[in-house]
Every structure is written in structure tokens, then in C-alpha cells.
Design an enzyme around this catalytic site. Structure first.
Site, PDB file in Angstrom:
ATOM      1  N   HIS A 149      -6.680 -16.472  -1.126  1.00  0.00           N
ATOM      2  CA  HIS A 149      -8.095 -16.520  -0.708  1.00  0.00           C
ATOM      3  C   HIS A 149      -8.893 -17.492  -1.577  1.00  0.00           C
ATOM      4  O   HIS A 149      -9.852 -18.106  -1.109  1.00  0.00           O
ATOM      5  CB  HIS A 149      -8.740 -15.135  -0.827  1.00  0.00           C
ATOM      6  N   HIS A 161      -1.516 -12.618  -2.042  1.00  0.00           N
ATOM      7  CA  HIS A 161      -2.427 -12.661  -0.883  1.00  0.00           C
ATOM      8  C   HIS A 161      -3.854 -12.974  -1.350  1.00  0.00           C
ATOM      9  O   HIS A 161      -4.531 -13.834  -0.778  1.00  0.00           O
ATOM     10  CB  HIS A 161      -2.361 -11.310  -0.148  1.00  0.00           C
ATOM     11  N   GLU A 162      -4.303 -12.258  -2.391  1.00  0.00           N
ATOM     12  CA  GLU A 162      -5.682 -12.452  -2.879  1.00  0.00           C
ATOM     13  C   GLU A 162      -5.842 -13.827  -3.523  1.00  0.00           C
ATOM     14  O   GLU A 162      -6.869 -14.489  -3.355  1.00  0.00           O
ATOM     15  CB  GLU A 162      -6.072 -11.361  -3.876  1.00  0.00           C
ATOM     16  N   CYS A 210      -5.512  -8.083   6.507  1.00  0.00           N
ATOM     17  CA  CYS A 210      -6.585  -8.618   5.660  1.00  0.00           C
ATOM     18  C   CYS A 210      -7.921  -8.067   6.154  1.00  0.00           C
ATOM     19  O   CYS A 210      -8.159  -8.018   7.361  1.00  0.00           O
ATOM     20  CB  CYS A 210      -6.582 -10.143   5.742  1.00  0.00           C
ATOM     21  N   LEU A 211      -8.780  -7.686   5.220  1.00  0.00           N
ATOM     22  CA  LEU A 211     -10.086  -7.145   5.607  1.00  0.00           C
ATOM     23  C   LEU A 211     -10.936  -8.189   6.330  1.00  0.00           C
ATOM     24  O   LEU A 211     -11.872  -7.835   7.042  1.00  0.00           O
ATOM     25  CB  LEU A 211     -10.838  -6.624   4.372  1.00  0.00           C
ATOM     26  N   GLY A 226      -6.934  -4.883  -1.876  1.00  0.00           N
ATOM     27  CA  GLY A 226      -7.363  -6.045  -2.628  1.00  0.00           C
ATOM     28  C   GLY A 226      -8.559  -6.684  -1.951  1.00  0.00           C
ATOM     29  O   GLY A 226      -8.777  -6.496  -0.748  1.00  0.00           O
ATOM     30  N   GLN A 269     -14.397 -13.378   0.254  1.00  0.00           N
ATOM     31  CA  GLN A 269     -14.531 -12.411   1.351  1.00  0.00           C
ATOM     32  C   GLN A 269     -15.901 -11.737   1.368  1.00  0.00           C
ATOM     33  O   GLN A 269     -16.284 -11.133   2.375  1.00  0.00           O
ATOM     34  CB  GLN A 269     -13.438 -11.339   1.269  1.00  0.00           C
TER      35      GLN A 269
HETATM   36 NI    NI Z   1      -7.156 -10.892   2.633  1.00  0.00          NI
END
Ligand code: NI
Length: 174
Positions: free
Chosen positions: A136, A132-133, A90-91, A44, A49
């Protein structure tokens, strides 16, 4: 591939604004988000991000029953009362993983690339990634869901890892 913003950068904790123009620029942005997510081997990616404070995220759990999904202006309408543990990463916080407790199922309302409304009821990994997304979009990272001690420890783990990677880069340049 776009640059992925990392822990400590302001855009990750800023609020996002609604998408109002469903134009070709939006399609290009979403396409680039999918490519960036694939390249980084994520499941995701949310717009903050990549430095864009808009209410957009993309998901691909790589499970056959789930599609590649793009959520624009999402709203979580319903969450199940039962909670489940799952290890998240998480990226934007590479190298850091921790168990997070969240509802097992969610119902999400969103718009697609053409502005058409849709609703998804999700469980399993898809429900996890959506939550999770979606966080953000509210300037929240998964480590912000942990208690303060765990959160601070995860920040230290991240900083130590980032520091040692920078050292590695300097060494290899010589
Ligand atoms: Ni993340």
C-alpha cells in the site's frame, strides 16, 4: 473511526513520504488507525487507506504469538525464496478475495512511535499482512499482484458489488 478509501480513489495509488516528526499528532493518527482497523475487522491498515500518504501501517493478526504492531518508515530487508499461496482481501476492495503468491518469510526494519528502530522476522500470517500493507505504501493493491485478466475480473466483481450495495441503500431510504 476514519473513512476507508476504496478502489479507484487516487490516494491509494500515490507514493508515500517518510515520517520525520515523531510527535503527538503521529500518536493520535496511529491510534485512530488501530481503531479503524478494529472497527472494520481488518488485520492490517496502511495510512493511504485513510487518505494519508505517509509511510505507516498497523497490523494485528489476532494470533497470540503476534503483538499489535505499528510500522513507521518500514523497509523489507529480506524475503525468503520459498513462495506460498494465500487468499487475500483488502478493506479498500471490500467483497473481493483472491489467491496471491508471496514469499513465506520476511525481515522488516522499521521505526516505532518514538522513532526507535526495530527489526521483525516474520512468517505465516504476519509475513503475509506485512507484505500486503507494505505494498500500500507503494500505491499497490493486492489485485495489482494478479495477472491482467484476474485483475480486471476482480475490479468487475468489486464494481458490481458496490453498485448493488448503492441500490440497496436507495431502496431502504424510501
Ligand atoms: Ni489492503
Amino acid at each position: 473511526m476514519l473513512d476507508i478509501y476504496k478502489l479507484g480513489e487516487d490516494v491509494l495509488s500515490e507514493p508515500t513520504t517518510k515520517v520525520t516528526e515523531f510527535d503527538s499528532a503521529l500518536k493520535l493518527l496511529v491510534e485512530a488507525m488501530f481503531e479503524t482497523m478494529d472497527e472494520a475487522e481488518g488485520v492490517g491498515l496502511a495510512a493511504p487507506q485513510i487518505g494519508v500518504s505517509k509511510r505507516i501501517f498497523v497490523v494485528d493478526t489476532h494470533q497470540s504469538e503476534d503483538e499489535r504492531l505499528c510500522f513507521i518508515n518500514p523497509e523489507i530487508l529480506e524475503t525468503s525464496p520459498d513462495l506460498v499461496h494465500y487468499e487475500e482481501g483488502c478493506l479498500s476492495v471490500p467483497g473481493v478475495y483472491h489467491d496471491v503468491v508471496r514469499p513465506s518469510h520476511v525481515t522488516v526494519h522499521a521505526q516505532d512511535l518514538n522513532g526507535k528502530a526495530f527489526t521483525v522476522k516474520a512468517g505465516g500470517l504476519l509475513a503475509r499482512v506485512i507484505q500486503h500493507e507494505n505494498d500500500h505504501l507503494y500505491g499497490k493493491l493486492f489485485i495489482d499482484r494478479l495477472d491482467k485478466d484476474e485483475h480486471d475480473m476482480m475490479v468487475r466483481v468489486y464494481e458490481r458489488r458496490a453498485k448493488s450495495q448503492n441500490k440497496g441503500k436507495k431502496r431502504s431510504r424510501r
